[in-house]
Design a protein around this motif. Structure first.
Motif, PDB file in Angstrom:
ATOM      1  N   PRO A  60       0.818  -1.224   0.000  1.00 10.08           N
ATOM      2  CA  PRO A  60       0.000   0.000   0.000  1.00 10.08           C
ATOM      3  C   PRO A  60       0.846   1.266   0.000  1.00 10.08           C
ATOM      4  O   PRO A  60       1.986   1.281   0.472  1.00 10.08           O
ATOM      5  N   MET A  61       0.254   2.329  -0.522  1.00 13.35           N
ATOM      6  CA  MET A  61       0.890   3.644  -0.475  1.00 13.35           C
ATOM      7  C   MET A  61       0.879   4.159   0.952  1.00 13.35           C
ATOM      8  O   MET A  61      -0.041   3.892   1.728  1.00 13.35           O
ATOM      9  N   ARG A  62       1.928   4.903   1.325  1.00 17.95           N
ATOM     10  CA  ARG A  62       2.015   5.541   2.633  1.00 17.95           C
ATOM     11  C   ARG A  62       2.206   7.037   2.449  1.00 17.95           C
ATOM     12  O   ARG A  62       2.695   7.493   1.412  1.00 17.95           O
ATOM     13  N   LEU A  63       1.841   7.808   3.460  1.00 20.74           N
ATOM     14  CA  LEU A  63       2.028   9.255   3.379  1.00 20.74           C
ATOM     15  C   LEU A  63       3.495   9.622   3.191  1.00 20.74           C
ATOM     16  O   LEU A  63       3.811  10.632   2.569  1.00 20.74           O
ATOM     17  N   ASP A  64       4.397   8.796   3.729  1.00 18.76           N
ATOM     18  CA  ASP A  64       5.821   9.098   3.618  1.00 18.76           C
ATOM     19  C   ASP A  64       6.516   8.266   2.548  1.00 18.76           C
ATOM     20  O   ASP A  64       7.744   8.124   2.558  1.00 18.76           O
ATOM     21  N   SER A  65       5.759   7.697   1.610  1.00 19.81           N
ATOM     22  CA  SER A  65       6.380   6.976   0.496  1.00 19.81           C
ATOM     23  C   SER A  65       7.311   7.909  -0.267  1.00 19.81           C
ATOM     24  O   SER A  65       7.038   9.111  -0.425  1.00 19.81           O
ATOM     25  N   VAL A  66       8.405   7.342  -0.758  1.00 22.92           N
ATOM     26  CA  VAL A  66       9.454   8.099  -1.442  1.00 22.92           C
ATOM     27  C   VAL A  66       9.362   7.829  -2.939  1.00 22.92           C
ATOM     28  O   VAL A  66       9.438   6.670  -3.377  1.00 22.92           O
ATOM     29  N   PHE A  67       9.209   8.881  -3.718  1.00 28.60           N
ATOM     30  CA  PHE A  67       8.981   8.783  -5.162  1.00 28.60           C
ATOM     31  C   PHE A  67      10.196   9.260  -5.951  1.00 28.60           C
ATOM     32  O   PHE A  67      10.906  10.176  -5.523  1.00 28.60           O
ATOM     33  N   PHE A  68      10.393   8.669  -7.125  1.00 29.14           N
ATOM     34  CA  PHE A  68      11.314   9.223  -8.120  1.00 29.14           C
ATOM     35  C   PHE A  68      10.700  10.533  -8.605  1.00 29.14           C
ATOM     36  O   PHE A  68       9.537  10.567  -9.000  1.00 29.14           O
ATOM     37  N   THR A  69      11.467  11.601  -8.572  1.00 29.59           N
ATOM     38  CA  THR A  69      10.887  12.930  -8.834  1.00 29.59           C
ATOM     39  C   THR A  69      10.520  13.169 -10.296  1.00 29.59           C
ATOM     40  O   THR A  69       9.599  13.928 -10.587  1.00 29.59           O
ATOM     41  N   PHE A  70      11.282  12.584 -11.217  1.00 32.77           N
ATOM     42  CA  PHE A  70      11.213  13.028 -12.610  1.00 32.77           C
ATOM     43  C   PHE A  70      11.381  14.554 -12.651  1.00 32.77           C
ATOM     44  O   PHE A  70      12.100  15.120 -11.826  1.00 32.77           O
ATOM     45  N   SER A  71      10.716  15.243 -13.567  1.00 35.89           N
ATOM     46  CA  SER A  71      11.121  16.624 -13.873  1.00 35.89           C
ATOM     47  C   SER A  71      10.706  17.683 -12.857  1.00 35.89           C
ATOM     48  O   SER A  71      11.074  18.839 -13.018  1.00 35.89           O
ATOM     49  N   ILE A  72       9.963  17.320 -11.804  1.00 33.03           N
ATOM     50  CA  ILE A  72       9.735  18.349 -10.786  1.00 33.03           C
ATOM     51  C   ILE A  72      11.034  18.665 -10.041  1.00 33.03           C
ATOM     52  O   ILE A  72      11.101  19.672  -9.327  1.00 33.03           O
ATOM     53  N   ARG A 211      11.251   2.831   1.759  1.00 30.88           N
ATOM     54  CA  ARG A 211       9.998   3.536   1.439  1.00 30.88           C
ATOM     55  C   ARG A 211       9.887   3.883  -0.042  1.00 30.88           C
ATOM     56  O   ARG A 211       8.936   4.540  -0.459  1.00 30.88           O
ATOM     57  N   ARG A 212      10.853   3.474  -0.825  1.00 27.81           N
ATOM     58  CA  ARG A 212      10.932   3.913  -2.218  1.00 27.81           C
ATOM     59  C   ARG A 212       9.893   3.220  -3.096  1.00 27.81           C
ATOM     60  O   ARG A 212       9.697   2.000  -3.032  1.00 27.81           O
ATOM     61  N   VAL A 213       9.231   4.008  -3.929  1.00 26.35           N
ATOM     62  CA  VAL A 213       8.234   3.521  -4.884  1.00 26.35           C
ATOM     63  C   VAL A 213       8.948   3.134  -6.179  1.00 26.35           C
ATOM     64  O   VAL A 213       9.685   3.952  -6.742  1.00 26.35           O
ATOM     65  N   PRO A 214       8.767   1.914  -6.683  1.00 23.27           N
ATOM     66  CA  PRO A 214       9.446   1.530  -7.930  1.00 23.27           C
ATOM     67  C   PRO A 214       8.914   2.320  -9.127  1.00 23.27           C
ATOM     68  O   PRO A 214       7.761   2.757  -9.132  1.00 23.27           O
ATOM     69  N   VAL A 215       9.772   2.489 -10.113  1.00 21.45           N
ATOM     70  CA  VAL A 215       9.380   3.183 -11.344  1.00 21.45           C
ATOM     71  C   VAL A 215       8.859   2.148 -12.330  1.00 21.45           C
ATOM     72  O   VAL A 215       9.622   1.342 -12.871  1.00 21.45           O
TER      73      VAL A 215
END
Length: 386
Positions: A60-72, A211-215
């Motif tokens: 499941p997604m968490r509030l503190d999940s860590v995302f790959f930013t891409f262009s932001i 916490r990293r979300v896979p791409v």
């Protein structure tokens, strides 16, 4: 959703349509999950984790999940450049060759800092043909940029540079620092630490891994990028990987802190990272009516009209007119922010004192993602009744 929503002028029932719409899209497998945050006047009214961080693992997604930013991530790089202008080290009109002498060849002699910030330097859109190790090496990408003949006379056309231009901007920041610190350390010291963005980093910081979300590319329709290109960026990221155009990790709360600092004129929690004057200038349309070549493919593929670039010196702007836009049709013209390929979006509507962050798992084709952001942004705007 917090009780503050009503007191801050929202119709709470209408605002609840935003997470409902996101859940519906996740259930339809348009993407896998998201963290969304809405705030007004510095008070968070909605902050939810929805769907999956990793659908294949039923995680499941968490509030503190860590995302790959891409262009932001580009907006963080731009902020470091704006800091150097604030300090008087360079100006928007400084020619790149004054800092990187070897850049000033093959028709690039008069390219300015402003040209790079506005994607008017004539640099290519595509990911450069370099090895993964070189792609995450600012100096290697800058050397590649120096070898190029510009695709248009610098300063005359907006042609979005997905990777190359922001490596050159980062190398400018690094050289102005005298080579004493890595670019990653400069970003930590001068931007992330002052804003308490503790979960943001260039490169795959080890403590963020759990916490990293896979791409993963959910929507594999061909668009601006090959799906394998975007998935590959996540796969090659190492602890020392430096891709200033899009190779970072972050959380929704950290991006909220950056966006909120920009809304407040460059200050948050007593830490000032930019001046109000430079943010006013950087969030004013500096590309006039020039179109953004980024969306040329969507004109044929989707039947879109020609879309004005509406770029400030560091941020995308909403501007005026009816055309697809990630910040929505209902936003104030001065709304500014950033967009990540197939995934992330943040924006600030200064007139209505709104700050919004959306980070997602499971990438979409860019034009469909752009329309998704538009729909969600309009749900926020239409929920605001006072």
């Amino acid at each position: 959703m917090t009780m503050a929503a009503t007191s801050l002028g929202f119709d709470a029932e209408h605002l609840s349509r935003l997470p409902d719409a996101i859940k519906t899209d996740i259930a339809a497998k348009k993407f896998d999950g998201a963290v969304v945050l809405v705030a007004r006047r510095g008070e968070i009214v909605l902050h939810e984790a929805l769907g999956y961080a990793d659908r294949s693992a039923d995680k499941p997604m968490r509030l503190d999940s860590v995302f790959f930013t891409f262009s932001i991530l580009k907006q963080l790089t731009n902020a470091l450049v704006l800091q150097r202008i604030d300090r008087g080290d360079i100006a928007f009109t400084t020619q790149v060759r004054e800092v990187i002498p070897e850049y000033g060849v093959k028709g690039k002699e008069h390219t300015t800092i402003a040209d790079l910030l506005l994607h008017k330097a004539g640099l290519p859109f595509d990911v450069p043909p370099l090895s993964p190790e070189q792609l995450g090496d600012i100096r290697a990408v800058t050397t590649f940029a120096c070898s190029l003949v510009p695709q248009a006379v610098p300063g005359t056309a907006v042609s979005y540079s997905a990777v190359v231009g922001h490596s050159v901007l980062a190398e400018i920041v690094r050289r102005l620092d005298g080579g004493k610190r890595s670019y990653t350390q400069i970003m930590v010291d001068d931007l992330l630490k002052p804003l308490d963005m503790t979960d943001t980093n260039l490169g795959a910081r080890a403590d963020l891994a759990v916490r990293r979300v896979p791409v993963v590319m959910v929507d594999r329709r061909l668009g601006a990028f090959q799906p394998e290109q975007l998935e590959g960026l996540g796969a090659v990221m190492t602890e020392t990987f430096e891709l200033p155009a899009g190779g970072g990790l972050s959380t929704a709360m950290d991006y909220y802190r950056f966006a909120e600092a920009c809304r407040r004129g460059g200050e948050l929690g007593g830490a000032r990272v930019l001046s109000p004057a430079i943010l006013r200038f950087a969030t004013t349309n500096a590309t006039g009516t020039l179109p953004n070549g980024l969306w040329d493919y969507a004109r044929g593929m989707r039947g879109w009209p020609e879309i004005p670039a509406n770029l400030g010196l560091g941020f995308f702007l909403r501007g005026e007119g009816v055309f697809p836009h990630a910040f929505g049709q209902l936003a104030s013209p001065g709304t500014f922010g950033g967009i990540g390929s197939g995934s992330n979006c943040f924006w600030v509507d200064p007139e209505r004192e709104l700050t919004y962050v959306f980070l997602s798992a499971g990438l979409m084709e860019d034009s469909y993602s752009w329309e998704r952001h538009q729909r969600y942004a309009d749900l926020v705007q239409s929920a605001l009744i006072l």
